[in-house]
Write a protein that holds these residues in place. Structure first.
Motif, mmCIF file in Angstrom:
data_model
loop_
_atom_site.group_PDB
_atom_site.id
_atom_site.type_symbol
_atom_site.label_atom_id
_atom_site.label_comp_id
_atom_site.label_asym_id
_atom_site.label_seq_id
_atom_site.Cartn_x
_atom_site.Cartn_y
_atom_site.Cartn_z
ATOM 1 N N GLU A 1 20.050 17.942 105.801
ATOM 2 C CA GLU A 1 20.205 16.504 106.101
ATOM 3 C C GLU A 1 21.629 16.027 105.821
ATOM 4 O OE1 GLU A 1 17.854 14.178 107.267
ATOM 5 O OE2 GLU A 1 16.624 15.948 107.694
ATOM 6 N N HIS A 2 22.208 16.549 104.743
ATOM 7 C CA HIS A 2 23.539 16.123 104.319
ATOM 8 C C HIS A 2 24.624 16.744 105.206
ATOM 9 C CE1 HIS A 2 26.692 14.720 101.723
ATOM 10 N NE2 HIS A 2 27.056 15.943 101.354
ATOM 11 N N ARG A 14 23.722 12.780 106.443
ATOM 12 C CA ARG A 14 23.082 11.771 105.565
ATOM 13 C C ARG A 14 23.760 11.758 104.213
ATOM 14 N NH1 ARG A 14 16.651 10.888 105.554
ATOM 15 N NH2 ARG A 14 17.286 9.318 104.028
ATOM 16 N N LEU A 25 18.284 9.719 99.708
ATOM 17 C CA LEU A 25 17.771 10.994 100.228
ATOM 18 C C LEU A 25 16.914 11.697 99.166
ATOM 19 C CD1 LEU A 25 17.604 13.069 102.514
ATOM 20 C CD2 LEU A 25 19.682 14.138 101.598
#
Ligand SMILES: [Zn+2]
Length: 323
Positions: free
Chosen positions: A203-204, A209, A240
């Motif tokens: 995700e990062h 994100r 997150l």
């Protein structure tokens, strides 16, 4: 009491840390120590770190390891208790094959060594000495690098044909998230710390994100996202981290409901690095996540946090060499 013949050692071998303990004949800790699990190398490096950590705990109890009546080991992977070997421990470095961990440690420590399954010994410890003593049937859920499960039915450990209790690989979503076991939609794919870290990284790094998880990891000089890093990130409101923890809680609650629908157990005990770290408030949240899926919901069993805490696995391992 003195260091009699019943003074024993226990080693809990985890994917992140090696926890050791020395206990007396009442299973009370006399000394304990902890080391990070090697993240590179192979089984021999892990065995060497285990021996060092066991020597540290013995030193804390004022003993040499050779004076112990024996050392028990709770290990991940496929354990052959008679041969003392461990096969395919996927959360440990270079451990795809079979390694004679028991004989290796016996040689290094100068005492007899018995190996058992990590989750089975931790469940047994809670059942005999911890929060499970008042129940005849329970499910132990060990929320850590992976998600392990241990069962006690009718007052006895239930291992089926040898591999029962794989709670982490109960399916909660067909075709769902990829699990470290190679299948999809397992509880561990959502709640195992290794799978959560992989998801956070994706995700990062791939989706951009925002999160402080990896900054915290570097700041505290950790090789991976430990339970402590997850807790810090959640406490400082990292979106997150909160999202992924919520997802894990949902997965655990859903899976526990399914297990209870099948087995109607008296209690659920939550342990493991994440379970112990997040503690009672999260046990309550897991209970809330469980309720909508529970068929007989008029008398839900208690969900309790492992009373022996971080030492439970090591104390359970020491139970392997009783008598
Ligand atoms: Zn799986």
């Amino acid at each position: 009491m003195g260091a009699g013949g019943a003074t024993r050692g226990g080693i809990d071998l985890g994917g992140t840390k090696i926890q050791t303990v020395v206990v007396d004949d009442a299973n009370d800790p006399l000394g304990d120590a902890r080391r990070p699990t090697p993240q590179s190398g192979g089984p021999a490096d892990v065995a060497a770190a285990m021996a060092e950590a066991m020597r540290d705990a013995a030193a804390g109890a004022g003993l040499e390891t050779g004076a112990l009546a024996g050392v028990g080991v709770g290990s991940p992977g496929g354990v052959d208790e008679r041969a003392g070997t461990v096969r395919g421990a996927k959360n440990l470095p270079g451990w795809e094959g079979t390694y004679a961990l028991g004989p290796e440690l016996a040689e290094a420590l100068g005492t007899r060594v018995r190996i058992g399954n990590d989750v089975d010994v931790a469940t047994d410890a809670e059942f005999r000495l911890g929060v499970g003593t008042e129940y005849d049937s329970l499910l132990g859920v060990f929320w850590g690098t992976g998600v392990g499960g241990g069962l006690v039915l009718g007052g006895k450990p239930w291992v089926g044909q040898g591999s029962a209790g794989e709670f982490g690989h109960m399916v909660i979503e067909r075709g769902g998230a990829h699990c470290p076991c190679g299948r999809r939609g397992c509880i561990e794919a959502y709640a195992g710390r290794a799978a959560m870290e992989a998801k956070a990284r994706h995700e990062h790094e791939e989706k951009g994100r925002d999160t402080d998880l990896f900054k915290l990891m570097r700041k505290h000089d950790r090789p991976k996202l430990t339970s402590g890093i997850w807790e810090r990130a959640v406490k400082q409101g990292d979106k997150l981290a909160i999202h992924l923890i919520d997802r894990a809680v949902d997965a655990l609650g859903t899976g526990i409901a399914s297990a209870l629908n099948l087995l109607d157990l008296e209690a659920v005990v939550i342990g493991g690095g994440m379970g112990v770290r997040f503690g009672e408030p999260y046990a309550d949240r897991i209970r809330e996540a469980m309720m909508p899926h529970l068929f007989s919901d008029q008398r839900p069993p208690p969900i309790r946090v492992a009373a022996l805490g971080d030492l439970g696995g090591a104390i359970g391992a020491a139970l392997l060499v009783e008598g």
